[in-house]
Design a protein around this motif. Structure first.
Motif, PDB file in Angstrom:
ATOM      1  N   LEU A  21       1.077  -0.926   0.526  1.00 14.29           N
ATOM      2  CA  LEU A  21      -0.215  -0.455  -0.517  1.00 14.29           C
ATOM      3  C   LEU A  21       1.136   1.665   0.252  1.00 14.29           C
ATOM      4  CD1 LEU A  21      -2.601  -1.140   2.344  1.00 14.29           C
ATOM      5  CD2 LEU A  21      -2.941  -0.751  -0.049  1.00 14.29           C
ATOM      6  N   ALA A  22       0.509   1.977  -0.481  1.00 13.23           N
ATOM      7  CA  ALA A  22       1.720   3.965  -1.161  1.00 13.23           C
ATOM      8  C   ALA A  22       1.059   4.009   0.045  1.00 13.23           C
ATOM      9  CB  ALA A  22       1.052   4.397  -2.636  1.00 13.23           C
ATOM     10  N   ALA A  23       0.449   4.002   0.717  1.00 17.51           N
ATOM     11  CA  ALA A  23       0.035   5.127   2.236  1.00 17.51           C
ATOM     12  C   ALA A  23       0.888   4.472   3.446  1.00 17.51           C
ATOM     13  CB  ALA A  23      -1.201   5.148   2.854  1.00 17.51           C
ATOM     14  N   ASP A  24       1.495   3.169   3.748  1.00 11.74           N
ATOM     15  CA  ASP A  24       1.876   2.523   4.246  1.00 11.74           C
ATOM     16  C   ASP A  24       3.362   2.990   3.951  1.00 11.74           C
ATOM     17  OD1 ASP A  24      -0.518   1.402   5.295  1.00 11.74           O
ATOM     18  OD2 ASP A  24      -0.074  -0.706   4.472  1.00 11.74           O
ATOM     19  N   LEU A  25       3.904   2.956   2.956  1.00  9.31           N
ATOM     20  CA  LEU A  25       5.421   3.171   2.263  1.00  9.31           C
ATOM     21  C   LEU A  25       5.621   4.394   2.536  1.00  9.31           C
ATOM     22  CD1 LEU A  25       5.523   1.099  -0.450  1.00  9.31           C
ATOM     23  CD2 LEU A  25       6.967   0.942   1.319  1.00  9.31           C
ATOM     24  N   LEU A  26       4.726   5.446   2.505  1.00 13.02           N
ATOM     25  CA  LEU A  26       4.843   6.599   2.744  1.00 13.02           C
ATOM     26  C   LEU A  26       5.230   7.335   4.008  1.00 13.02           C
ATOM     27  CD1 LEU A  26       2.082   8.259  -0.266  1.00 13.02           C
ATOM     28  CD2 LEU A  26       4.721   8.771  -0.200  1.00 13.02           C
ATOM     29  N   ALA A  27       3.661   6.362   5.042  1.00  9.31           N
ATOM     30  CA  ALA A  27       4.017   7.024   6.116  1.00  9.31           C
ATOM     31  C   ALA A  27       4.846   6.131   6.832  1.00  9.31           C
ATOM     32  CB  ALA A  27       2.770   6.467   7.320  1.00  9.31           C
ATOM     33  N   ARG A  28       5.605   5.132   6.710  1.00 16.65           N
ATOM     34  CA  ARG A  28       6.611   4.155   6.699  1.00 16.65           C
ATOM     35  C   ARG A  28       7.696   5.587   6.761  1.00 16.65           C
ATOM     36  NH1 ARG A  28       7.475  -0.989   8.008  1.00 16.65           N
ATOM     37  NH2 ARG A  28       5.333  -0.875   8.510  1.00 16.65           N
ATOM     38  N   TYR A  29       8.249   6.054   5.861  1.00 18.49           N
ATOM     39  CA  TYR A  29       9.211   6.978   5.671  1.00 18.49           C
ATOM     40  C   TYR A  29       9.292   8.682   6.433  1.00 18.49           C
ATOM     41  CZ  TYR A  29      11.498   2.341   3.948  1.00 18.49           C
ATOM     42  OH  TYR A  29      12.337   1.396   4.546  1.00 18.49           O
ATOM     43  N   GLY A  30       7.502   8.653   6.256  1.00 19.87           N
ATOM     44  CA  GLY A  30       7.472  10.269   7.084  1.00 19.87           C
ATOM     45  C   GLY A  30       7.221  11.039   5.895  1.00 19.87           C
ATOM     46  N   ILE A  31       7.087  10.619   4.734  1.00 17.70           N
ATOM     47  CA  ILE A  31       6.615  11.545   3.519  1.00 17.70           C
ATOM     48  C   ILE A  31       5.575  11.799   4.250  1.00 17.70           C
ATOM     49  CG2 ILE A  31       7.237  11.244   0.834  1.00 17.70           C
ATOM     50  CD1 ILE A  31       8.690   9.243   1.558  1.00 17.70           C
ATOM     51  N   PRO A  32       4.867  13.132   4.006  1.00 17.40           N
ATOM     52  CA  PRO A  32       4.524  13.862   3.735  1.00 17.40           C
ATOM     53  C   PRO A  32       3.123  14.057   2.800  1.00 17.40           C
ATOM     54  CG  PRO A  32       5.523  15.663   4.065  1.00 17.40           C
ATOM     55  CD  PRO A  32       5.809  14.159   3.436  1.00 17.40           C
ATOM     56  N   LEU A  43      -0.238  12.883  -4.189  1.00 15.58           N
ATOM     57  CA  LEU A  43       0.379  14.684  -4.379  1.00 15.58           C
ATOM     58  C   LEU A  43       1.287  14.813  -3.113  1.00 15.58           C
ATOM     59  CD1 LEU A  43      -2.282  17.080  -4.686  1.00 15.58           C
ATOM     60  CD2 LEU A  43      -1.094  15.956  -6.439  1.00 15.58           C
ATOM     61  N   ILE A  44       2.480  14.432  -3.136  1.00 12.61           N
ATOM     62  CA  ILE A  44       3.592  14.272  -2.262  1.00 12.61           C
ATOM     63  C   ILE A  44       4.885  15.498  -1.867  1.00 12.61           C
ATOM     64  CG2 ILE A  44       6.161  12.953  -2.053  1.00 12.61           C
ATOM     65  CD1 ILE A  44       4.427  11.530  -2.402  1.00 12.61           C
ATOM     66  N   GLY A  45       4.522  15.853  -1.208  1.00 16.22           N
ATOM     67  CA  GLY A  45       5.331  17.110  -0.356  1.00 16.22           C
ATOM     68  C   GLY A  45       6.737  16.839   0.125  1.00 16.22           C
ATOM     69  N   ALA A  46       7.609  15.693  -0.280  1.00 18.81           N
ATOM     70  CA  ALA A  46       9.081  15.504  -0.290  1.00 18.81           C
ATOM     71  C   ALA A  46       9.538  16.953  -1.652  1.00 18.81           C
ATOM     72  CB  ALA A  46       9.854  14.541   0.154  1.00 18.81           C
ATOM     73  N   LEU A  47      10.417  17.993  -0.830  1.00 14.82           N
ATOM     74  CA  LEU A  47      11.373  18.354  -1.737  1.00 14.82           C
ATOM     75  C   LEU A  47      12.780  17.690  -1.769  1.00 14.82           C
ATOM     76  CD1 LEU A  47      10.278  21.622   0.110  1.00 14.82           C
ATOM     77  CD2 LEU A  47       9.492  20.809  -2.081  1.00 14.82           C
ATOM     78  N   ASP A  48      12.806  16.672  -1.640  1.00 11.76           N
ATOM     79  CA  ASP A  48      14.429  15.969  -1.809  1.00 11.76           C
ATOM     80  C   ASP A  48      14.178  14.489  -2.975  1.00 11.76           C
ATOM     81  OD1 ASP A  48      12.567  14.169  -0.576  1.00 11.76           O
ATOM     82  OD2 ASP A  48      14.377  13.763   0.786  1.00 11.76           O
ATOM     83  N   VAL A  49      12.962  14.626  -3.790  1.00 13.88           N
ATOM     84  CA  VAL A  49      13.102  13.477  -4.782  1.00 13.88           C
ATOM     85  C   VAL A  49      12.594  14.241  -5.851  1.00 13.88           C
ATOM     86  CG1 VAL A  49      10.916  12.009  -5.872  1.00 13.88           C
ATOM     87  CG2 VAL A  49      10.804  12.336  -2.720  1.00 13.88           C
TER      88      VAL A  49
END
Length: 123
Positions: A21-32, A43-49
């Motif tokens: 699940l994309a939500a599980d992966l994003l939450a696991r790595y603290g990616i808003p 929509l991803i809130g990370a600026l380092d991607v």
């Protein structure tokens, strides 16, 4: 499967590819993130991607409705595509993505045998 030293539920498809699940992966790595249902886009809130072009991106012909993941706005480049897979009867479909593709796009180290996601590089 392990992701950042914690168990992660995955689905293995007929080709042996791991999906989570994309939500599980994003939450696991603290990616808003924010789900935009009208565009079927996360929509991803990370600026380092920095999105990478992938020749093996998921195509419409896979047979499942698709979703896209992009940076910050609906007009930003697509980071990756995944599938909307139905859950139990009467429940909405959830967004699943290929685990290795997610790791590559978000700078997450991996280890094989067994396949494991480690920490985000630089994070």
């Amino acid at each position: 499967m392990q992701a950042d030293r914690q168990p992660l539920t995955v689905w293995i498809d007929a080709n042996g590819l791991s999906w989570a699940l994309a939500a599980d992966l994003l939450a696991r790595y603290g990616i808003p993130y924010l789900w935009d249902a009208s565009l079927r886009r996360i929509l991803i809130g990370a600026l380092d991607v920095a999105p990478a072009y992938r020749e093996d991106a998921i195509q419409d012909s896979i047979g499942w409705p698709l979703f896209e993941m992009s940076l910050q706005s609906a007009t930003a480049p697509v980071i990756l595509r995944g599938i909307l897979r139905p859950q139990a009867a009467g429940q909405p479909a959830r967004a699943w993505c290929r685990v290795l593709e997610f790791a590559e796009e978000f700078g997450i180290s991996v280890r094989f045998d067994p396949f494991t996601l480690l920490a985000r590089r630089g994070g």
